[in-house]
Design a protein around this motif. Structure first.
Motif, PDB file in Angstrom:
ATOM      1  N   SER A  22       0.981   1.737   4.061  1.00  0.00           N
ATOM      2  CA  SER A  22       1.369   0.465   4.176  1.00  0.00           C
ATOM      3  C   SER A  22       2.237   1.142   5.376  1.00  0.00           C
ATOM      4  O   SER A  22       2.424   2.195   5.927  1.00  0.00           O
ATOM      5  N   GLN A  76       0.730  -1.224   0.507  1.00  0.00           N
ATOM      6  CA  GLN A  76      -0.487   0.294   0.380  1.00  0.00           C
ATOM      7  C   GLN A  76       0.505   1.122   0.042  1.00  0.00           C
ATOM      8  O   GLN A  76       0.778   2.037  -0.215  1.00  0.00           O
ATOM      9  N   LYS A  89      -8.333  -1.187   2.403  1.00  0.00           N
ATOM     10  CA  LYS A  89      -7.754   0.480   2.138  1.00  0.00           C
ATOM     11  C   LYS A  89      -7.573   1.060   3.240  1.00  0.00           C
ATOM     12  O   LYS A  89      -6.810   1.947   3.116  1.00  0.00           O
TER      13      LYS A  89
END
Length: 404
Positions: free
Chosen positions: A100, A96, A381
């Motif tokens: 992340s 991500q 997400k």
């Protein structure tokens, strides 16, 4: 089978990619990249470290010592060690990018170390064995807890001069910490805090539809003969199937998303553009014995050493039943935060509550999203606002910088 024009174009692009050409423009650029390609393509500052364990395994780890653009200095930072789940690999902590957990920790001022456990595609070397030798795969999570974690703690201390570190483990990574805490208690004084994300120690109340029955009769001799090992390298077939059917514009994308429901349905948290990145890099290898060891504990409803059989247990352990990882022996002086999602199909809230009750120093943290599941810890997400921000706040609360 008939293909429409779009599917033929997709297949054409895949064949081009398989012969060294670029990915189609509609696919995420991280698709199929191995760990080091990923790090370099995003200009992350990293180092690759290798430690040889007392039993001969070469364990690799990625160190993220500073953020991009940060001026190098000799100032010590608090260290944190991250350990992935079963058959996974370090990249899932980074996919991500700026959102992340890995990059957030770097930006928060931590010296970040992400270990690739033995059997992972990035840790396949051994002093005198190869990954083609059945003997290489004769390990479970016990050896990771007993050898690999202490070896990396010692290495991090030697490299950084920092006596203590924090620990984050996802799934089996959290389970490994709990086993480590019971069998290597001398190292606990060097832990600032431990954060176990969805450690499935007990699963009496699991709801997963994955059926363990095909593995129940597999005994130790199959492992030693090399008949049952998890693939120890990326499957090219799986990669191409994922690229063909699971990209964002594929008419089969919803089918790929549905495959994640066994972890607990939470489709709203799946970034469909990133799904193909996860699917082309994971799973990344481990031993079948590790899986069987976890399955034995789950079926016995006790956190126990590997169960060979009635008589071999007597030879190995001096008793007919395998010993327990005695959670109640853990020093309550180390903060252990056990985070879990209500919608984790691999274990129910009751299983995590039992684990917390049996572990001195442990506190439970329910992720505040009713559909948070087992892989949302690395996939979701909104993991940044649902989990990572709180995790980093707690890490900072306990983190220290001490000279060895």
């Amino acid at each position: 089978m008939r293909f429409n024009v779009f599917e033929w174009l997709t297949l054409f692009h895949i064949l081009r990619f398989s012969h060294g050409f670029l990915l189609p423009s509609f696919m995420d650029s991280d698709t199929g990249k191995h760990l080091y390609e990923f790090l370099e393509s995003h200009d992350w500052v990293y180092e690759n470290h290798t430690v040889v364990t007392p039993d001969g395994y070469h364990i690799n780890a990625i160190r993220l010592p500073r953020a991009r653009g940060e001026i190098p200095s000799n100032k010590q930072k608090p260290c944190v060690l991250l350990v992935h789940g079963y058959a996974s690999q370090p990249q899932l902590f980074m996919v991500q990018l700026n959102d992340s957990i890995a990059m957030m920790l770097v930006e928060a001022g931590f010296d970040v170390w992400i270990m690739a456990s033995r059997g992972c595609v990035y840790s396949l070397k051994h002093e005198f064995l190869t990954s083609k030798d059945a003997k290489y795969w004769d390990f479970s999570f016990h050896e990771i807890a007993y050898y690999d974690i202490p070896a990396y703690m010692d290495h991090i201390r030697n490299v950084t001069g920092n006596e203590k570190l924090s620990f984050i483990g996802h799934s089996m990574g959290g389970l490994i910490f709990l086993a480590f805490a019971t069998i290597r208690p001398e190292y606990l004084k060097r832990i600032d805090s431990a954060h176990a994300w969805a450690p499935v120690v007990y699963k009496k109340y699991a709801r997963t539809t994955i059926d363990p029955k095909p593995w129940r009769e597999v005994r130790d001799e199959h492992i030693l003969k090399g008949k049952k090992n998890v693939a120890n390298e990326f499957s090219q077939l799986r990669m191409w199937l994922s690229i063909m059917f699971c990209h964002e514009k594929s008419p089969f994308l919803d089918k790929c998303v549905a495959l994640q429901d066994d972890f607990g349905p939470d489709r709203s948290q799946i970034d469909k553009s990133k799904l193909i990145v996860y699917m082309t890099n994971d799973p990344s290898g481990s031993s079948f014995k590790t899986y069987l060891h976890m399955l034995q504990s789950h079926q016995a409803e006790r956190f126990q050493f590997y169960d060979y059989d009635f008589f071999k247990n007597l030879i190995v352990y001096g008793q007919f039943k395998p010993p327990l990882y005695n959670l109640r022996s853990i020093s309550g002086e180390v903060p252990i935060i056990i985070s879990y999602g209500i919608n984790d199909y691999f274990a129910g809230p009751e299983d995590f509550e039992r684990l917390i009750a049996e572990t001195p120093g442990a506190v439970g943290h329910i992720v505040p999203w009713p559909f948070f599941n087992h892989i949302d810890f690395v996939y979701a997400k909104d993991a940044k606002k649902l989990l990572y921000n709180d995790c980093i706040r707690m890490l900072k609360m306990y983190a220290t910088v001490t000279e060895a």
